[in-house]
Design a protein around this motif. Structure first.
Motif, PDB file in Angstrom:
ATOM      1  N   MET A 164     -57.541  48.946  17.388  1.00 55.30           N
ATOM      2  CA  MET A 164     -58.280  50.204  17.504  1.00 55.30           C
ATOM      3  C   MET A 164     -59.779  49.933  17.474  1.00 55.30           C
ATOM      4  N   PHE A 174     -55.819  51.956   9.871  1.00 58.58           N
ATOM      5  CA  PHE A 174     -56.044  51.559  11.253  1.00 58.58           C
ATOM      6  C   PHE A 174     -55.506  50.156  11.470  1.00 58.58           C
ATOM      7  N   ILE A 214     -60.637  55.073  15.280  1.00 57.29           N
ATOM      8  CA  ILE A 214     -60.367  55.101  13.844  1.00 57.29           C
ATOM      9  C   ILE A 214     -60.888  56.385  13.216  1.00 57.29           C
TER      10      ILE A 214
END
Length: 140
Positions: free
Chosen positions: A63, A59, A68
């Motif tokens: 995010m 990730f 995620i």
């Protein structure tokens, strides 16, 4: 008759610069005596685990926790619990989340030691243990 399978997912955060480094770290190897060796297993204190129940995703810092976890196996069953355990502060120094699942059903148990992992977060370099989440799935 409906049967339910008991699951648990153990979650770690980590930081790896390259996917190859992560794959090498997670890989299970055998020494000359046939003993299983895993850098990941050694780092988190798991001498044995079924690698088929291990999953990871990378990730970036833009995010949010829901993004995620979205698309991870069984995430619909544990997403709400996990997103309360992680936040931008816990994610900041990391770029990888690792999931190791345990399963218990009428056919037996896989990764049974995951069910007894302490749910207390603690630091394990290069991994940070987030905790475990238990859930059930019917018709297994």
């Amino acid at each position: 008759m409906t049967t339910k399978a008991q699951y648990v997912v153990a979650v770690w955060l980590a930081n790896f610069n390259h996917d190859k480094d992560l794959e090498d770290y997670l890989m299970i190897r055998y020494d000359e005596d046939g003993r299983r060796q895993s850098n990941f297993g050694n780092a988190v204190g798991l001498a044995h685990f079924d690698i088929d129940f291990l999953e990871h995703t990378s990730f970036n810092h833009e995010m949010n926790p829901e993004e995620i976890v979205d698309g991870v196996s069984f995430s619909d069953y544990f997403k709400d619990d996990l997103t309360t355990m992680i936040n931008h502060d816990t994610l900041y120094d990391n770029n990888t989340i690792i999931f190791l699942y345990g399963k218990q059903d009428v056919y037996g148990t896989i990764n049974e030691h995951i069910f007894s992992l302490a749910n207390t977060p603690h630091k394990q370099v290069p991994f940070s243990f987030i905790g475990t989440i238990k859930f059930e799935i019917g018709d297994q």
